[in-house]
Write a protein that holds these residues in place. Structure first.
Motif: not given
Ligand code: ADP
Length: 592
Positions: A495, A498-499, A523, A536, A541-543, A553-554, A556-557
């Motif tokens: 993540n 990726k973010y 990060d 999240i 749940g996604r931000a 997919s939301g 992972g966390l």
């Molecule tokens: P996914 O990444 O597949 O959407 P996750 O459950 O891993 O699902 O993460 C949930 C949401 O949390 C992400 O969609 C993202 O919006 C936010 N997120 C997670 N990690 C980070 C990060 N390091 N920086 C910013 N946003 C993050």
């Protein structure tokens, strides 16, 4: 004629003596104030009546004057005692009682102190002091007895049958007593035989009615309660249709209160906790609660009584007033029976509630499943469309495309397929987590090595090196499932990469905090808005908005949180929008 009067008179006297003995015994047995007052009134009345007969019986003419004065005195006292009896059932105002006491004393002094021989047939009682004394006597007797009769009646009005019938009977007894006085007086003036007999019969009837009113028999109590018992039967039938606890208690408790004639009742659990209170007035309820020790003390002026009786497997607290007829064995049996029915109805409601909750839960699970399937299908569709589109293009235009384009397209196909595979793995993990089937093989492991390996894996084949590790040399072993922890670290690190922008580094550290290891992934990406920080960790749940440029997919966390917590750890995020995010999780340290 004389003989007939004698016979009836002495029969009446014998009855009065018998009733006196009975009321004294009753008063001793029940120990109530009303019982004592009734005994006092009946005994006084009997003494008065006997006093009227004795002089003629003993033939002592000189004693006549004092006998007849004594008799009058006693006759003042009887209405007064009845007034006190009504007062004991339903208190008059203090001033009213004071005036009555003063009046009876004043008239007694007047009659006793007067030099008039009321027994002397020569005395003209329609003139002079004798007339005044007799006038006062009549006014007192009539007004006191009327007041008592009216009081009994008003105490009973609007009350449940048990109280109403009892008070009406006492009121009727008072009226009979008043009529007895009037006929006796008329008999003295005009002296016909029938009036004397009528007076005696009225006295007998009145006394018996008083005794029955103060200490009613079981049969009378049952009759008086008939109306409410009918209502109770209706309520019990209605119980079968009641779906909730509240409905059951609402249906039965007020009726039970009326059947008993209590001013308030409370339904108590086995441990004494109060579930329901019902009273004829809010004050009656408050007084009962107060007596049960639920509130600050209220000054209860009425000498009411609170008793706790069995009610099926539960209990009922009853606050009875002096007007409530005795709650005896028959009533207790009735209450125990109603209690058992209520218990059954409550058990039925509990089952219904459970069924409703299960149905509700199933519906919710069903809804979540549908939602889950929809989201997963949606998330699978775009990589699938990409794969099929790219494969189609490659197939149709294989010869037209240059080598690099083909490679790029194949890379896309690879990464899309990987996303689909990841999603399938996530979905399977979630299914196992939610059904409780996911097993954790707990064992000591080296967190340093886990972090190192995940970082290496992520950077293999990637040109730039972005991950900076800060691992202490000496770290204790963690306790948990190494494979699952690798999954968590990979997710957080994935993540972070990726973010955040490609030229920004991602820092990972592992440190000791009392009895756990804290893994931190920091990060310098866009960060996460505060309101999204807890979301999240929820499923899906996604931000960022769904369908955002960064695919995800939301899930992972959500999986990370479930896994970390199942192994005794904690996971959380600190993030400043625009400056970056820091994810941390803990894992217990393995004891040596
Ligand atoms: P996914 O990444 O597949 O959407 P996750 O459950 O891993 O699902 O993460 C949930 C949401 O949390 C992400 O969609 C993202 O919006 C936010 N997120 C997670 N990690 C980070 C990060 N390091 N920086 C910013 N946003 C993050």
């Amino acid at each position: 004629m004389e003989t007939a009067i004698y016979v009836i008179g002495w029969a009446n006297n014998a009855l009065l003596v018998a009733l006196s003995v009975l009321t004294v015994l009753l008063a001793r047995r029940t120990g109530t104030r009303t019982g004592r007052l009734l005994a006092a009134a009946v005994v006084t009345f009997t003494i008065g009546t006997l006093t009227g007969w004795l002089p003629w019986a003993v033939g002592e003419t000189t004693a006549h004057e004092w006998f007849s004065k004594g008799r009058l005195l006693v006759q003042f006292l009887v209405p007064y005692l009845l007034l006190r009896l009504a007062h004991a059932f339903d208190p008059f105002r203090t001033t009213t009682m004071r005036i009555a006491t003063a009046a009876v004393i004043a008239i007694s002094v007047l009659v006793v102190g007067m030099p008039v021989n009321f027994a002397d047939p020569e005395v003209d009682i329609t003139r002079g002091v004798a007339a005044v004394a007799l006038g006062a006597y009549i006014v007192w007797v009539v007004s006191a007895l009327v007041a008592v009769a009216v009081r009994f009646r008003s105490t009973g009005r609007g009350q449940p049958g048990a109280i109403r019938s009892r008070m009406y009977l006492l009121s009727a007894a008072t009226v009979a007593m008043l009529l007895a006085y009037i006929t006796a007086f008329a008999a003295v003036v005009v002296e016909p035989f029938t009036l004397q007999v009528a007076s005696m019969l009225l006295v007998a009837a009145s006394t018996i009615a008083f005794v029955a009113g103060v200490a009613p028999t079981t049969t009378m109590r049952l009759r008086w309660r008939r109306e409410e018992e009918h209502e109770l039967r209706g309520a019990i039938t209605a119980l079968m249709a009641a779906d909730t606890r509240e409905e059951v208690l609402d249906t039965v408790i007020p009726t039970v209160r009326r059947v008993v004639g209590a001013s308030a009742v409370a339904f108590l659990h086995g441990d004494g906790a109060i579930e329901r209170v019902d009273g004829s007035t809010p004050r009656a309820e408050a007084l009962l609660l107060d007596a049960l020790g639920d509130r600050a003390t209220i000054d209860a002026t009425a000498p009411d009584q609170v008793s706790v009786v069995p009610f099926g497997a539960s209990r009922l607290a009853l606050r009875t007033t002096p007007a409530t007829p005795l709650v005896g064995d028959v009533e207790l049996e009735l209450l125990a029976w109603v209690g058992s029915v209520v218990e059954l109805a409550l058990a039925r409601c509990a089952h219904l509630a459970e069924d409703r909750a299960v149905t509700e839960r199933l519906r919710e699970v069903d809804r979540l499943k549908n939602e889950f399937v929809q989201i997963v299908a949606h998330d699978l569709r775009s990589p699938m469309a990409a794969v099929s589109g790219l494969a189609g293009t490659l197939h149709d235009r294989w010869d037209d495309l240059d080598h690099d384009t083909k490679l790029t397209m194949l890379d896309h196909i690879g990464s899309s397929t990987q996303r689909m595979a990841d999603l399938v793995v996530d979905v399977l993990d979630i299914a196992r987590i939610e059904s409780g089937e996911l097993r954790y093989d707990l064992a000591p492991f080296d967190m340093r090595a886990v972090v190192q390996q995940v970082a290496d894996d992520l950077e293999t084949g990637v040109g730039t090196v972005r991950i900076r590790l800060a691992l202490e040399d000496e770290l204790p072993l963690a306790l948990g499932d190494e494979r699952r922890h690798r999954q968590v670290v990979a997710n957080l690190l994935g993540n972070a990469l990726k973010y955040s922008p490609e030229d920004e580094p991602v820092r990972v550290s592992v440190a000791v905090d009392t009895d756990s290891l804290v893994v931190e992934v920091r990060d310098h990406g866009d960060g996460i808005a505060e309101d999204a920080q807890s979301r999240i960790f929820e499923k899906f749940g996604r931000a960022v908005e769904r369908g955002d440029a960064t695919p995800g997919s939301g899930l992972g966390l959500y999986i990370c949180k479930a896994m970390v917590e199942a192994q005794g750890g904690r996971i959380w995020v600190e993030s400043t929008p625009g400056a970056g995010s820091t994810f941390r999780f803990t894992a217990p340290i393995a004891s040596h």
